[in-house]
Design a protein around this motif. Structure first.
Motif, short mmCIF file in Angstrom:
data_model
loop_
_atom_site.label_atom_id
_atom_site.label_comp_id
_atom_site.label_asym_id
_atom_site.label_seq_id
_atom_site.Cartn_x
_atom_site.Cartn_y
_atom_site.Cartn_z
N SER A 36 0.83 -1.21 0.00
CA SER A 36 0.00 0.00 0.00
C SER A 36 0.87 1.26 0.00
O SER A 36 0.49 2.28 -0.58
N ARG A 39 1.95 1.75 -3.71
CA ARG A 39 0.88 2.29 -4.56
C ARG A 39 0.62 3.76 -4.27
O ARG A 39 0.30 4.54 -5.16
N TRP A 40 0.75 4.14 -3.01
CA TRP A 40 0.53 5.55 -2.61
C TRP A 40 1.65 6.43 -3.18
O TRP A 40 1.40 7.52 -3.69
N ALA A 43 1.33 6.96 -7.18
CA ALA A 43 0.37 7.96 -7.68
C ALA A 43 0.92 9.37 -7.61
O ALA A 43 0.44 10.26 -8.31
N LYS A 44 1.94 9.56 -6.77
CA LYS A 44 2.53 10.91 -6.59
C LYS A 44 3.92 11.01 -7.20
O LYS A 44 4.57 12.04 -7.05
N GLU A 45 4.41 9.93 -7.81
CA GLU A 45 5.77 9.90 -8.36
C GLU A 45 6.77 10.33 -7.28
O GLU A 45 7.65 11.15 -7.49
N PHE A 46 6.58 9.76 -6.11
CA PHE A 46 7.31 10.13 -4.89
C PHE A 46 8.37 9.07 -4.65
O PHE A 46 8.06 7.93 -4.33
N MET A 71 0.30 9.42 5.22
CA MET A 71 -0.48 8.20 4.97
C MET A 71 -1.32 7.81 6.18
O MET A 71 -2.13 6.87 6.10
N THR A 74 -4.91 7.61 5.28
CA THR A 74 -5.26 6.41 4.49
C THR A 74 -5.40 5.20 5.40
O THR A 74 -6.35 4.42 5.28
N ILE B 24 3.69 18.12 -10.89
CA ILE B 24 3.03 16.86 -11.23
C ILE B 24 1.82 17.17 -12.11
O ILE B 24 1.11 18.16 -11.88
N ARG B 30 -4.58 9.68 -13.07
CA ARG B 30 -3.87 9.87 -11.80
C ARG B 30 -4.86 10.00 -10.64
O ARG B 30 -4.63 9.48 -9.56
N MET B 33 -5.96 6.57 -9.82
CA MET B 33 -4.86 5.86 -9.16
C MET B 33 -4.73 6.34 -7.71
O MET B 33 -4.56 5.55 -6.78
N GLU B 34 -4.82 7.65 -7.54
CA GLU B 34 -4.67 8.24 -6.22
C GLU B 34 -5.81 7.83 -5.29
O GLU B 34 -5.60 7.48 -4.13
N ALA B 37 -5.27 4.42 -4.12
CA ALA B 37 -4.13 4.30 -3.21
C ALA B 37 -4.39 4.95 -1.87
O ALA B 37 -3.92 4.47 -0.84
N ASN B 38 -5.14 6.07 -1.87
CA ASN B 38 -5.32 6.73 -0.57
C ASN B 38 -6.66 6.43 0.09
O ASN B 38 -6.91 6.86 1.21
N PHE B 65 -4.30 13.70 -1.36
CA PHE B 65 -3.29 13.85 -2.41
C PHE B 65 -2.46 15.12 -2.19
O PHE B 65 -1.22 15.10 -2.29
N MET B 69 1.51 15.35 -1.55
CA MET B 69 2.43 16.07 -2.43
C MET B 69 3.24 17.12 -1.64
O MET B 69 4.40 17.37 -1.97
#
Lengths: 185, 143
Positions: A36, A39-40, A43-46, A71, A74, B24, B30, B33-34, B37-38, B65, B69
């Motif tokens: 998880s 995947r998180w 989504a942020k290209e982190f 997170m 989440t 971004i 996205r 996807m976000e 994921a969240n 999100f 970020m």
């Protein structure tokens, strides 16, 4: 006008009666784990090694990989479905995020969105941690905005782990409202 | 993977120090996807029709999100050994929708005891500043 599934329907008196009280407690559906987190981050290209690489996390002073602090939200969300729950039907309203307060506080409103948020982070999120979110309604402020008429509901969410440590305290203002074209005259 | 040796120390920072911007692209993919994921699956964050019903021109990025970020922007600057302490006064001044390119930035506004650094944080797009906030970090010290 009726509850359209964007929050519990009720009077402003019912909203006010919950002020200062614990609205509910949610138990995160999933423990902190690598999948998880990945995947998180995706989504942020982190790209940060303390969230993906055990040795990098240890070099930074953690016992192992840690999840990003943000997170916590989440990992505090309860399941959208769990064994024993009824099967969703096409005519059912969309399911809402499974955290208390936002949608469980009755209000004469059909829509909502978050506005202002303050967060203070505490203990790091370690692999295997299981979070509990205890929500309290701490403010109700009526207001008319460009999107409609309603009220800001201020909630305090305290996220704790299974060791009883606080990982985050959040204060969030949610605007619950009726769009202008739907507002009673 | 990012450079593990990169680290900003409290003594490296002064009021006015700017954090390199992180950008971004927002696409509907996205946002989907976000949301997955969240775990905020509220319709307005991935369903255009539902979003428009709330007054937004399109599906829009959620608070989780934006917070994530902000953490990414600050983490990439400070390195592995800093600690994110607070994000406060987070406000979204308009909807962040597919087609927007968000650029997150931050600037140091105060240095406090215990190696605490306070920053002004924002996100901007062609619409101007769409998110404003403050953040507080604890950085390691060289002394």
């Amino acid at each position: 006008m009726s509850n359209s599934g964007w929050g519990k329907w009720g009077s402003w008196e019912e909203t006010q009666a919950l002020l200062g009280k614990i609205i509910g407690v949610s138990h995160g559906a999933d423990a902190v784990e690598k999948g998880s987190i990945r995947r998180w981050l995706e989504a942020k290209e982190f790209d940060c090694p303390i969230h993906t690489d055990s040795s990098a996390a240890k070099d930074a002073g953690f016992p192992d990989i840690v999840a990003p602090a943000t997170m916590a939200f989440t990992y505090g969300v309860g399941p959208y479905w769990k064994p024993g729950d009824p099967q969703q039907q096409l005519e059912d309203p969309a399911k809402q995020i499974n955290i208390p307060a936002i949608f469980d506080v009755p209000a004469p409103c059909i829509l909502s969105f978050a506005t202002s948020v303050d967060v203070e982070f505490g203990a790091p999120l370690l692999l295997g941690d299981q979070l509990t979110n205890t929500s309290k309604l701490v403010g109700v402020t009526h207001k008319t905005m460009s999107v409609g008429k309603g009220a800001f509901l201020r909630q305090q969410d305290t996220y704790t782990n299974q060791r009883g440590e606080t990982v985050a305290i959040v204060h969030m203002d949610i605007f619950r409202f009726v769009p202008h074209e739907d507002a009673p005259i | 993977m990012k450079d593990l040796l990169h680290q900003v120390y409290f003594e490296d920072v002064e009021v006015g120090t700017e954090v390199p911007p992180v950008s971004i692209t927002l696409t509907l993919q996205r946002l989907v996807m976000e949301a997955g994921a969240n775990r905020d699956l509220s319709l307005m964050h991935h369903d255009r029709e539902a979003a428009i019903a709330t007054g937004s021109p399109d599906a829009f990025a959620n608070t989780f999100f934006i917070m994530g970020m902000i953490e990414r922007t600050l983490r990439e600057w400070m390195g592995s050994k800093g600690t994110l302490r607070k994000i406060t006064s987070l406000r979204m001044t308009t909807f962040n929708c597919p087609g927007d390119v968000l650029s997150f930035g931050a600037k140091v506004i105060a240095l406090e005891p215990d190696n605490i650094v306070r920053l002004e944080v924002w996100a901007e797009s062609k619409k101007g500043k769409t998110v404003t906030a403050e953040a507080s970090l604890r950085l390691p010290s060289t002394v």
